[in-house]
Design a protein around this motif. Structure first.
Motif, short mmCIF file in Angstrom:
data_model
loop_
_atom_site.label_atom_id
_atom_site.label_comp_id
_atom_site.label_asym_id
_atom_site.label_seq_id
_atom_site.Cartn_x
_atom_site.Cartn_y
_atom_site.Cartn_z
N GLN A 18 1.26 14.71 -1.47
CA GLN A 18 0.39 14.78 -0.29
C GLN A 18 -0.18 13.39 0.01
N ASP A 19 -0.46 12.62 -1.03
CA ASP A 19 -0.93 11.25 -0.84
C ASP A 19 0.16 10.40 -0.17
N VAL A 20 1.40 10.63 -0.58
CA VAL A 20 2.52 9.89 0.00
C VAL A 20 2.62 10.20 1.49
N GLU A 21 2.55 11.48 1.84
CA GLU A 21 2.64 11.85 3.25
C GLU A 21 1.54 11.20 4.07
N GLU A 41 0.83 -1.21 0.00
CA GLU A 41 0.00 0.00 0.00
C GLU A 41 0.86 1.25 0.00
N ALA A 42 1.89 1.25 0.82
CA ALA A 42 2.79 2.41 0.87
C ALA A 42 3.60 2.52 -0.42
N ALA A 43 4.09 1.39 -0.92
CA ALA A 43 4.90 1.39 -2.14
C ALA A 43 4.10 1.85 -3.35
N GLU A 44 2.83 1.48 -3.42
CA GLU A 44 1.99 1.87 -4.55
C GLU A 44 1.85 3.39 -4.64
N VAL A 45 1.67 4.03 -3.51
CA VAL A 45 1.51 5.48 -3.51
C VAL A 45 2.82 6.17 -3.90
N ILE A 46 3.94 5.68 -3.40
CA ILE A 46 5.23 6.28 -3.75
C ILE A 46 5.50 6.09 -5.25
#
Length: 94
Positions: free
Chosen positions: A59-62, A37-42
């Protein structure tokens, strides 16, 4: 640094016993989901997937990096429920 004996793993083990009957292997696999989930956003913010382009903003990453706490908790729970001596397993690595 010393932590109280009641760890996130100890608290979570009881919760998992009542809510996640999928067993120990699934707890380890859950790490992949949380990390993913975190990797997808980055990846989306970097535009690193040519099929999706810039699908996310920084902002989505943060916001999504808060998911990393889910990775930590999931890892602790997986270790606490899969290892015969989770404290030693962790101490050997840190």
């Amino acid at each position: 640094m010393r932590y109280p004996r009641t760890t996130a793993g100890q608290l979570g083990v009881g919760w998992l016993a009542g809510h996640r009957p999928t067993g120990r292997p699934a707890r380890v696999l859950e790490l992949g989901e949380e990390y993913g989930e975190a990797a997808e956003v980055i990846t989306g913010a970097l535009g690193a997937n040519p099929l999706k382009g810039n699908s996310h903003r920084w902002q989505d990453v943060e916001k999504e990096l808060k998911e990393l706490s889910d990775v930590i908790v999931t890892a602790v729970l997986a270790l606490a429920t899969s290892s015969p001596d989770p404290e030693k397993a962790l101490a050997d690595r840190v």
